[in-house]
Design a protein around this motif. Structure first.
Motif, PDB file in Angstrom:
ATOM      1  N   MET A   8     -58.227  35.742  10.828  1.00 36.19           N
ATOM      2  CA  MET A   8     -57.659  36.764   9.988  1.00 36.19           C
ATOM      3  C   MET A   8     -56.111  37.080  10.435  1.00 36.19           C
ATOM      4  O   MET A   8     -55.994  37.450  11.504  1.00 36.19           O
ATOM      5  CB  MET A   8     -58.437  37.948   9.881  1.00 36.19           C
ATOM      6  CG  MET A   8     -57.972  38.938   8.999  1.00 36.19           C
ATOM      7  SD  MET A   8     -59.234  40.457   9.028  1.00 36.19           S
ATOM      8  CE  MET A   8     -58.289  41.374   7.885  1.00 36.19           C
ATOM      9  N   SER A   9     -55.287  36.893   9.378  1.00 36.77           N
ATOM     10  CA  SER A   9     -53.790  37.305   9.703  1.00 36.77           C
ATOM     11  C   SER A   9     -53.700  38.834   9.518  1.00 36.77           C
ATOM     12  O   SER A   9     -54.507  39.710   9.140  1.00 36.77           O
ATOM     13  CB  SER A   9     -53.034  36.623   8.499  1.00 36.77           C
ATOM     14  OG  SER A   9     -53.326  37.012   7.187  1.00 36.77           O
ATOM     15  N   HIS A  10     -52.537  39.230   9.978  1.00 34.09           N
ATOM     16  CA  HIS A  10     -52.306  40.527  10.186  1.00 34.09           C
ATOM     17  C   HIS A  10     -52.241  41.210   8.968  1.00 34.09           C
ATOM     18  O   HIS A  10     -51.648  40.937   7.913  1.00 34.09           O
ATOM     19  CB  HIS A  10     -50.941  40.771  10.682  1.00 34.09           C
ATOM     20  CG  HIS A  10     -50.723  42.148  11.389  1.00 34.09           C
ATOM     21  ND1 HIS A  10     -51.331  42.730  12.297  1.00 34.09           N
ATOM     22  CD2 HIS A  10     -49.977  43.124  10.962  1.00 34.09           C
ATOM     23  CE1 HIS A  10     -50.827  43.836  12.510  1.00 34.09           C
ATOM     24  NE2 HIS A  10     -49.761  44.106  11.569  1.00 34.09           N
ATOM     25  N   PRO A  11     -53.080  42.316   8.792  1.00 35.33           N
ATOM     26  CA  PRO A  11     -53.370  42.991   7.384  1.00 35.33           C
ATOM     27  C   PRO A  11     -52.179  43.769   6.931  1.00 35.33           C
ATOM     28  O   PRO A  11     -51.753  44.645   7.676  1.00 35.33           O
ATOM     29  CB  PRO A  11     -54.563  43.922   7.593  1.00 35.33           C
ATOM     30  CG  PRO A  11     -55.112  43.778   8.865  1.00 35.33           C
ATOM     31  CD  PRO A  11     -54.158  42.956   9.793  1.00 35.33           C
ATOM     32  N   ILE A  12     -51.605  43.432   5.927  1.00 37.64           N
ATOM     33  CA  ILE A  12     -50.393  44.280   5.512  1.00 37.64           C
ATOM     34  C   ILE A  12     -50.427  44.442   4.041  1.00 37.64           C
ATOM     35  O   ILE A  12     -51.308  43.749   3.416  1.00 37.64           O
ATOM     36  CB  ILE A  12     -48.972  43.549   5.793  1.00 37.64           C
ATOM     37  CG1 ILE A  12     -48.932  42.188   4.972  1.00 37.64           C
ATOM     38  CG2 ILE A  12     -48.699  43.427   7.112  1.00 37.64           C
ATOM     39  CD1 ILE A  12     -47.768  41.412   5.192  1.00 37.64           C
ATOM     40  N   GLU A  62     -62.216  38.399   5.561  1.00 35.24           N
ATOM     41  CA  GLU A  62     -62.883  39.397   6.262  1.00 35.24           C
ATOM     42  C   GLU A  62     -61.999  40.542   6.326  1.00 35.24           C
ATOM     43  O   GLU A  62     -60.798  40.445   6.271  1.00 35.24           O
ATOM     44  CB  GLU A  62     -63.587  38.842   7.659  1.00 35.24           C
ATOM     45  CG  GLU A  62     -62.628  38.291   8.724  1.00 35.24           C
ATOM     46  CD  GLU A  62     -63.069  37.905  10.168  1.00 35.24           C
ATOM     47  OE1 GLU A  62     -64.060  38.607  10.304  1.00 35.24           O
ATOM     48  OE2 GLU A  62     -62.525  37.235  10.786  1.00 35.24           O
ATOM     49  N   LEU A  63     -62.596  41.581   6.747  1.00 37.76           N
ATOM     50  CA  LEU A  63     -61.728  42.875   7.055  1.00 37.76           C
ATOM     51  C   LEU A  63     -62.058  43.219   8.391  1.00 37.76           C
ATOM     52  O   LEU A  63     -63.054  43.204   8.940  1.00 37.76           O
ATOM     53  CB  LEU A  63     -62.110  43.994   6.107  1.00 37.76           C
ATOM     54  CG  LEU A  63     -61.817  43.916   4.599  1.00 37.76           C
ATOM     55  CD1 LEU A  63     -62.593  45.047   4.082  1.00 37.76           C
ATOM     56  CD2 LEU A  63     -60.342  44.125   4.339  1.00 37.76           C
ATOM     57  N   ALA A  64     -61.099  44.204   9.043  1.00 41.06           N
ATOM     58  CA  ALA A  64     -61.237  44.990  10.122  1.00 41.06           C
ATOM     59  C   ALA A  64     -61.984  46.184   9.758  1.00 41.06           C
ATOM     60  O   ALA A  64     -61.644  46.855   8.864  1.00 41.06           O
ATOM     61  CB  ALA A  64     -59.781  45.356  10.879  1.00 41.06           C
ATOM     62  N   GLU A  92     -65.676  41.159  -2.005  1.00 42.57           N
ATOM     63  CA  GLU A  92     -65.601  39.751  -1.671  1.00 42.57           C
ATOM     64  C   GLU A  92     -64.552  39.038  -2.115  1.00 42.57           C
ATOM     65  O   GLU A  92     -63.675  38.238  -1.814  1.00 42.57           O
ATOM     66  CB  GLU A  92     -66.810  39.087  -1.176  1.00 42.57           C
ATOM     67  CG  GLU A  92     -67.719  39.603  -0.227  1.00 42.57           C
ATOM     68  CD  GLU A  92     -69.200  38.935  -0.264  1.00 42.57           C
ATOM     69  OE1 GLU A  92     -69.437  38.351  -1.125  1.00 42.57           O
ATOM     70  OE2 GLU A  92     -69.925  39.354   0.914  1.00 42.57           O
ATOM     71  N   ASP A  93     -64.821  39.181  -3.612  1.00 42.18           N
ATOM     72  CA  ASP A  93     -63.883  38.445  -4.526  1.00 42.18           C
ATOM     73  C   ASP A  93     -62.383  38.656  -4.568  1.00 42.18           C
ATOM     74  O   ASP A  93     -61.617  37.896  -4.483  1.00 42.18           O
ATOM     75  CB  ASP A  93     -64.250  38.496  -6.020  1.00 42.18           C
ATOM     76  CG  ASP A  93     -65.712  37.681  -6.240  1.00 42.18           C
ATOM     77  OD1 ASP A  93     -66.103  36.593  -5.664  1.00 42.18           O
ATOM     78  OD2 ASP A  93     -66.470  38.191  -7.239  1.00 42.18           O
ATOM     79  N   ALA A  94     -62.062  40.088  -4.518  1.00 48.84           N
ATOM     80  CA  ALA A  94     -60.947  40.387  -4.276  1.00 48.84           C
ATOM     81  C   ALA A  94     -60.421  40.240  -2.992  1.00 48.84           C
ATOM     82  O   ALA A  94     -59.156  39.672  -3.096  1.00 48.84           O
ATOM     83  CB  ALA A  94     -60.939  42.054  -4.353  1.00 48.84           C
ATOM     84  N   VAL A  98     -54.537  44.906   1.637  1.00 53.25           N
ATOM     85  CA  VAL A  98     -55.596  44.666   2.549  1.00 53.25           C
ATOM     86  C   VAL A  98     -55.553  45.534   3.913  1.00 53.25           C
ATOM     87  O   VAL A  98     -54.698  45.848   4.483  1.00 53.25           O
ATOM     88  CB  VAL A  98     -55.691  43.249   3.163  1.00 53.25           C
ATOM     89  CG1 VAL A  98     -56.731  42.917   4.239  1.00 53.25           C
ATOM     90  CG2 VAL A  98     -55.434  42.470   2.033  1.00 53.25           C
ATOM     91  N   PRO A  99     -56.520  46.497   3.926  1.00 55.01           N
ATOM     92  CA  PRO A  99     -56.342  47.680   4.828  1.00 55.01           C
ATOM     93  C   PRO A  99     -56.462  47.328   6.051  1.00 55.01           C
ATOM     94  O   PRO A  99     -57.142  46.047   6.505  1.00 55.01           O
ATOM     95  CB  PRO A  99     -57.695  48.539   4.508  1.00 55.01           C
ATOM     96  CG  PRO A  99     -57.801  48.223   3.046  1.00 55.01           C
ATOM     97  CD  PRO A  99     -57.643  46.699   2.889  1.00 55.01           C
TER      98      PRO A  99
END
Length: 336
Positions: free
Chosen positions: A1-5, A104-106, A94-96, A77-78
Motif C-alpha cells: 500500500m502506498s503512502h496515504p495522502i 486496503e486501508l490502515a 471497497e469500490d471507492a 485516502v485516510p
C-alpha cells in the motif's frame, strides 16, 4: 500500500451497482498552495470547543465509517480508519478505495472504541469526526493529536444530513468544489430515480425498526429522512408525535405505524422485541391499512445500517437496493 495522502482524480467514478459517485477533481501543487493561502487559517467549531487549521491538511484520520465514506467520496485516502473486529469494508467503500488506486486501508480495531494511540501514531494533520458517536468522550484526547472536524450544533450528531456532513468536511479539507460535485452527483441520481417513479410523489411513509427493547419509530419529524423525501415521499402527521428522545411504539398502539408505505426492519432477528413472524402474525399489525393493503415491506438487514447512517457513497447503493422495494410497496405488492 502506498503512502496515504489526499488524492485527486479527474472525473473518477465509483461503481455502486448501477450508480456512481464522482470523486475529487484534478489540481496542481500551485492550485493547492493558492487554496491554502485563501482558505486558511480556518477555525473549526464544535459543541466541545474551537480549534484552528493553520494550513490545508494532507494527512487525514477518520473515527467513524460515515467519515470514512465522506473522505473517500472526496478523493481522500485516510491515514487511519476504524474497523470493527473482523468485519470487512462495505462494498461501496471497497469500490471507492479501488477507484483511488488502493486495495486496503490502515485501520484500528474500534471494538472497544476510538484507539487514541493508533491515531496519534498515524500523525494526522486533521481528524474527521462529523459522525463521532463518542466524541463527547473522545474530544479532549483527540484534540491533543490534531484539529477535529466535528458535527455542528448540540444536536448535530443526529440532525445533520449526510450532505451537511460532507460540506463541513470538504470545507475543512480545502475541497469545497469537490464536495459540491459529490453532493450534486448524488442529488442528480435521486432526481433521476424520482422522475422514473412519479408514483412516489406525495406518498407518506413510516420506517420502524424492531429493537430488543422496543418498536422504534425511526422516521420521526426532525430525523434525517432525506433518502425518502428526495424520492418524493413525505412524512405522515403521526411523525410529529415522536422524537429522538421519545421514539417507542407500544404493541397496543402499533396502528401509529400506518402510512401510505410502511417499512419495517428486523436487524436483531429473534433477539428483537418481536421477530418478523411474531409481528406479522399479530392481529393488530395485520389490521393496519398499509399492511392489509400490501403497502408494507421489510427492510433487509444489509440495508438497515447504511439507511441509519447515510453517506455520499452508501446513498447510491441504497438507491439501487430500495427503489424496487418502495415501488412494490406503493403498488400494493409489498410484504413479500
Amino acid at each position: 500500500m502506498s503512502h496515504p495522502i489526499v488524492r485527486r482524480t479527474v472525473a473518477a467514478a465509483v461503481a455502486l451497482g448501477l450508480a456512481a459517485v464522482g470523486l475529487a477533481g484534478c489540481s496542481s501543487s500551485s492550485d493547492t498552495a493558492e487554496a491554502s493561502a485563501e482558505g486558511y487559517p480556518l477555525t473549526l467549531d464544535s459543541p466541545y470547543g474551537e480549534t484552528v487549521l493553520e494550513e490545508q491538511p494532507e494527512r487525514v484520520a477518520v473515527v467513524s465509517s460515515v467519515d470514512l465514506d465522506i473522505a473517500l467520496a472526496l478523493g481522500v485516502v485516510p491515514v487511519i480508519s476504524p474497523l470493527y473486529g473482523d468485519s470487512a469494508l462495505d462494498p461501496w467503500e471497497e469500490d471507492a478505495l479501488a477507484a483511488l488506486g488502493e486495495s486496503e486501508l490502515a485501520t484500528f480495531d474500534s471494538t472497544d472504541g476510538v484507539d487514541y494511540e493508533a491515531i496519534a501514531a498515524a500523525e494526522p494533520d486533521v481528524i474527521l469526526a462529523t459522525s463521532g458517536w463518542t466524541l463527547d468522550e473522545d474530544y479532549e484526547q483527540l484534540s491533543k493529536i490534531a484539529p477535529i472536524v466535528s458535527y455542528i450544533g448540540e444536536d448535530g450528531l443526529s440532525s445533520m444530513t449526510w450532505a451537511e456532513r460532507t460540506e463541513v468536511a470538504a470545507t475543512a479539507l480545502g475541497l469545497s468544489d469537490e464536495g459540491d460535485e459529490v453532493i450534486a452527483n448524488v442529488a442528480a441520481q435521486f432526481e433521476e430515480a424520482a422522475a422514473a417513479h412519479p408514483e412516489f410523489a406525495g406518498k407518506t411513509f413510516t420506517y420502524a425498526v424492531i429493537h430488543p427493547d422496543q418498536i422504534t419509530y425511526i422516521s420521526y419529524a426532525g430525523s434525517d429522512v432525506s433518502f425518502f423525501t428526495d424520492l418524493g415521499f413525505v412524512l405522515p402527521d403521526t411523525a410529529e408525535q415522536f422524537s429522538e428522545a421519545d421514539s417507542a411504539v407500544s404493541r397496543e398502539n402499533v396502528d401509529l405505524l400506518d402510512a401510505d408505505v410502511l417499512l419495517v426492519g428486523y436487524p436483531f432477528g429473534d433477539e428483537g422485541l418481536l421477530s418478523r413472524d411474531a409481528l406479522e402474525g399479530d392481529a393488530l399489525f395485520q389490521q393496519i391499512p398499509a399492511v392489509a393493503g400490501g403497502h408494507y415491506a421489510v427492510v433487509d438487514d444489509a440495508v438497515a445500517s447504511p439507511l441509519a447512517y447515510p453517506t455520499p457513497l452508501s446513498e447510491l447503493w441504497l438507491l439501487d437496493q430500495l427503489v424496487p422495494v418502495l415501488s412494490d410497496a406503493v403498488a400494493g405488492d409489498g410484504g413479500q
